[in-house]
Design a protein around this motif. Sequence first.
Motif, PDB file in Angstrom:
ATOM      1  N   ARG A   5     -24.472 -20.225  29.658  1.00  0.00           N
ATOM      2  CA  ARG A   5     -25.606 -19.366  30.023  1.00  0.00           C
ATOM      3  C   ARG A   5     -25.085 -17.982  30.373  1.00  0.00           C
ATOM      4  NH1 ARG A   5     -30.762 -21.489  33.200  1.00  0.00           N
ATOM      5  NH2 ARG A   5     -31.788 -20.698  31.359  1.00  0.00           N
ATOM      6  N   ARG A   6     -25.765 -16.987  29.893  1.00  0.00           N
ATOM      7  CA  ARG A   6     -25.430 -15.634  30.330  1.00  0.00           C
ATOM      8  C   ARG A   6     -25.781 -15.487  31.806  1.00  0.00           C
ATOM      9  NH1 ARG A   6     -29.135 -12.229  27.007  1.00  0.00           N
ATOM     10  NH2 ARG A   6     -30.154 -14.218  26.644  1.00  0.00           N
ATOM     11  N   PRO A   7     -25.073 -14.590  32.495  1.00  0.00           N
ATOM     12  CA  PRO A   7     -25.456 -14.381  33.895  1.00  0.00           C
ATOM     13  C   PRO A   7     -26.917 -13.923  33.959  1.00  0.00           C
ATOM     14  CG  PRO A   7     -23.827 -12.748  33.186  1.00  0.00           C
ATOM     15  CD  PRO A   7     -23.992 -13.700  32.063  1.00  0.00           C
ATOM     16  N   ARG A   8     -27.625 -14.438  34.924  1.00  0.00           N
ATOM     17  CA  ARG A   8     -29.060 -14.148  35.024  1.00  0.00           C
ATOM     18  C   ARG A   8     -29.263 -12.707  35.497  1.00  0.00           C
ATOM     19  NH1 ARG A   8     -33.913 -15.236  34.242  1.00  0.00           N
ATOM     20  NH2 ARG A   8     -35.528 -15.328  35.838  1.00  0.00           N
ATOM     21  N   ILE A   9     -30.067 -11.996  34.732  1.00  0.00           N
ATOM     22  CA  ILE A   9     -30.436 -10.639  35.138  1.00  0.00           C
ATOM     23  C   ILE A   9     -31.410 -10.754  36.305  1.00  0.00           C
ATOM     24  CG2 ILE A   9     -31.574  -8.515  34.410  1.00  0.00           C
ATOM     25  CD1 ILE A   9     -30.825  -9.455  31.488  1.00  0.00           C
ATOM     26  N   ALA A  10     -31.202  -9.990  37.323  1.00  0.00           N
ATOM     27  CA  ALA A  10     -32.101 -10.050  38.475  1.00  0.00           C
ATOM     28  C   ALA A  10     -33.509  -9.698  38.021  1.00  0.00           C
ATOM     29  CB  ALA A  10     -31.636  -9.068  39.548  1.00  0.00           C
ATOM     30  N   PRO A  11     -34.470 -10.593  38.243  1.00  0.00           N
ATOM     31  CA  PRO A  11     -35.807 -10.312  37.746  1.00  0.00           C
ATOM     32  C   PRO A  11     -36.478  -9.211  38.568  1.00  0.00           C
ATOM     33  CG  PRO A  11     -35.803 -12.347  38.996  1.00  0.00           C
ATOM     34  CD  PRO A  11     -34.391 -11.863  38.950  1.00  0.00           C
ATOM     35  N   TYR A 474     -35.403 -12.326  28.188  1.00  0.00           N
ATOM     36  CA  TYR A 474     -35.435 -13.690  27.631  1.00  0.00           C
ATOM     37  C   TYR A 474     -34.026 -14.258  27.491  1.00  0.00           C
ATOM     38  CZ  TYR A 474     -35.456 -17.284  23.986  1.00  0.00           C
ATOM     39  OH  TYR A 474     -35.237 -18.432  23.263  1.00  0.00           O
ATOM     40  N   GLU A 475     -33.881 -15.519  27.871  1.00  0.00           N
ATOM     41  CA  GLU A 475     -32.622 -16.241  27.652  1.00  0.00           C
ATOM     42  C   GLU A 475     -32.896 -17.468  26.814  1.00  0.00           C
ATOM     43  OE1 GLU A 475     -30.423 -17.204  31.208  1.00  0.00           O
ATOM     44  OE2 GLU A 475     -31.185 -15.398  32.181  1.00  0.00           O
ATOM     45  N   ARG A 476     -32.127 -17.623  25.767  1.00  0.00           N
ATOM     46  CA  ARG A 476     -32.295 -18.787  24.908  1.00  0.00           C
ATOM     47  C   ARG A 476     -31.813 -20.022  25.656  1.00  0.00           C
ATOM     48  NH1 ARG A 476     -31.670 -18.611  18.676  1.00  0.00           N
ATOM     49  NH2 ARG A 476     -31.403 -20.804  18.114  1.00  0.00           N
TER      50      ARG A 476
END
Lengths: 505, 505
Positions: A5-11, A474-476
């Motif tokens: 998983r890519r690091p989560r972008i802060a929403p 979006y993250e796949r």
Amino acid sequence: MSRQRRPRIAPTLPLLDIPFRAIRNPRPPYDWLAPDALERIHLASLDILENTGINFLDDEALDIWERAGAKTDRAARRVWPDRGLVLEAIASAPSTFRWRARNPAHDVIIGGDSIAFGPCGGMVYVTDLDRGRRIGTMADYEKLLKLSQSCHALHFAAWEQVTAQDVPVNVRHLHRVRAGLTLTDKVVMEGAHGRIITSDTLAMMRLVYDSLDGDPVTGDVINVNSPLVFDDRMLGGLITYARAGQVTFITPFILAGAMSPVTMAAALAQQNAEVLAGVALTQLVRPGAPVIYGGFTTNIDLRNGSPAFGTPEAAWAALVGGQLARSYNLPYRGSGGLTTSKAGDAQAAYESQWSLWPAVLAHTNLIMHAAGWLEGGLTVSLEKFVIDLENLAMFRHFLDGFAVDDDSLALATIQQVGSGGHHLGTAHTQERFRTAFFPTSLSDRLSYDTWALAGGEDTATRANRVWKEMLAQYERPPLEPAVIEALNEYVARREIELTGASLYE
Amino acid sequence: MSRQRRPRIAPTLPLLDIPFRAIRNPRPPYDWLAPDALERIHLASLDILENTGINFLDDEALDIWERAGAKTDRAARRVWPDRGLVLEAIASAPSTFRWRARNPAHDVIIGGDSIAFGPCGGMVYVTDLDRGRRIGTMADYEKLLKLSQSCHALHFAAWEQVTAQDVPVNVRHLHRVRAGLTLTDKVVMEGAHGRIITSDTLAMMRLVYDSLDGDPVTGDVINVNSPLVFDDRMLGGLITYARAGQVTFITPFILAGAMSPVTMAAALAQQNAEVLAGVALTQLVRPGAPVIYGGFTTNIDLRNGSPAFGTPEAAWAALVGGQLARSYNLPYRGSGGLTTSKAGDAQAAYESQWSLWPAVLAHTNLIMHAAGWLEGGLTVSLEKFVIDLENLAMFRHFLDGFAVDDDSLALATIQQVGSGGHHLGTAHTQERFRTAFFPTSLSDRLSYDTWALAGGEDTATRANRVWKEMLAQYERPPLEPAVIEALNEYVARREIELTGASLYE
């Protein structure tokens, strides 16, 4: 799950910060009709089945009715199922079931007090403020899958939010299902159209799920050609999905005044007859198959014959449909964001609210078309998609309710602030600052001058920015490379096999 | 009535073809809180009154509380009314009353299952698509009176829909009341601000009504300066109107997080304490004076401190306010079309629906601000006025319900049409053609191409045409020339007397 998983972008958008979970309506259903009036509609629907009958344009369906002992006219393709047979058959349908997503964290419960929201389905056109209205393509569908995956105000993702008309029609379902299974990890719907599409869907599901036994993994709407016709495509889909233990929602499309009498009592009696016949057929195919009572009854505009959505008549139908479904212990499917507007404007918003409020009040378990629906179902609007998501998120917050206890009554704080003054800086406020209220992703609450200086944007213009930000974040979801490969192989093989073939015999 | 009526122009707009009548909600109220939670809020509010107390910034109000035996601190202008005193006092308030219009056909019942809609009130600016946003004038106010008089989706007409800032402030009320009484024949509200405005209002009402004894003829909102302050202007108005048997609606303006704790339980407990204190005072002034439990509780946006309207929090407050009002046998006042949007767009529509649905579900007897409200209450929009009227008319139709009987079940017609085919041409449809469904004045149901070729207008653009057509069809209701003359004389005399005077000592 090997993909990293890519690091989560802060929403930055609250719509992207909603945890996936079931929502439920804590209040009793808003029953519109008194019990005696409801009973009259029930009895009228049984009378319709026994005396007018209903057409099933499929030989296997007619075989099944005959074997069950129903009065049948093969030449006319008509069945007159009696009340004993129908009511006995529908009794085996489950009142609640779990709908499995490929990510178990995204399973959906259908039934009881649960409410699940799904996006629009079956649209021909797509529109947005940048490019205007055009025929849908696979790229548009993928965009809508990503939006549906990203925002957990929606419980479902893949629902043919737009038809990919750049893909040949007889292999389109393969691409659609693959996109749904790879770009999302929520439940994937696939059209219950005939025996080939549904069989391919089941085969592709088997590549992703360990087994299709037990709780269902896919399904879709079975529309009735009202008045009183189940056509061959829908019956092929109904039989194939029911036999495999997958979900069907039996949904007459009734525009009162055209497909039924103009009076809502008759429209609902006819709806009920059609639903009961379809539900009974699923149970004759496979007792216990998950099936949902569907309602999609509204009225025409009597000045021009056009369909009308978000009307008071449709609100009655939504509420009474729920009462009828509950009376048979069946889950209930309705619609959330219907409108005839061609733009993401006030009409689109108020008609959608006139769909959504009754749907929620009726304890509708599966609320389809809850995001993006425009133009009487012909077009999906990316801006309307966001406007609807905002309102689904508001309902989710609303249905959670609020606490009434010593802590929330805060009498000591009220005494401390006393008369005059304000509560902005109290410890009680500061401690609850970030999560106290529903956080909007769309509504503008700035002053007129601030708003006007920033361009005086309307809601749709702001929504345009929101869906772009959602797509950017979006993250796949992860999926085993071997599974992706198997899906690709299946699609490639079937593309060859289906070249020049017809999907329906 | 000596003035001859002009021949009625055939209405082309359904909004102009609505008969004036009471509407009622046939279903039980949508009670959000369980009885024990409601009781906790009730008890907390009594605790607030007894232990925190509440300020009354008016000597006569303090005298009245002292005479009633309440614990009072004159220097602090604070009262701590105990629960026995408060609950005994409010018991004399009527649960239902008739509100007399100068045309008895336009009387309004307040209470029980009745719902009455009123336009927005107290706006500073007016906006329309032709001229944009600007400071309100008397001409704007007259225009809004005409719209409110013309469409019987509204039960009330004169409510200072916009402030006439081209009229000097200390005589503005005289012009406002005269305009209401001459341009409309529905109930005229006039601000419960101090003793001079209210006394002038009563004097002008006496020129039009045979008597002010018995059922009330005017009244208005009493806002509480939350937390826990009734100011001098409001108390002057409350005492003057209550003493004259006119209507007050005691309405705390609470933005949770600013004027109350951030938790909705506390906001509602404080609201309830403030309302109970105000209602009790009206009954100490004159037992039996008509008074309404008012709720206007919503939340701030915690990111920027702005007021937020049409939120899930406000929906809870609207529903629970109704429960509280009913528990005291008091009529209930709420709001119908609140929004922070600056345009007649999707946000304006969905936030308004988030106000209107809870208001209707809560059995709100008097739904203020149900037409025209924009920009957090600063601006009245002529286009939003029409958008709101359309939705009020939809609710009226919805609440009327539909018949379930042999005629409406139409089993013979269903059998006659059978499977396939359609119902457009049946005798059953044709006989009901014109009145079967809610007729829209605003929604566009045409095809995309037809709509686009005609200019692709959004809802607000269509609404712009509707209000112009409504104004073109406005008819001034008859009023005796002698009465008009008496009103003119009163205004002229008081204009001289009030020159240089202050309305509030």
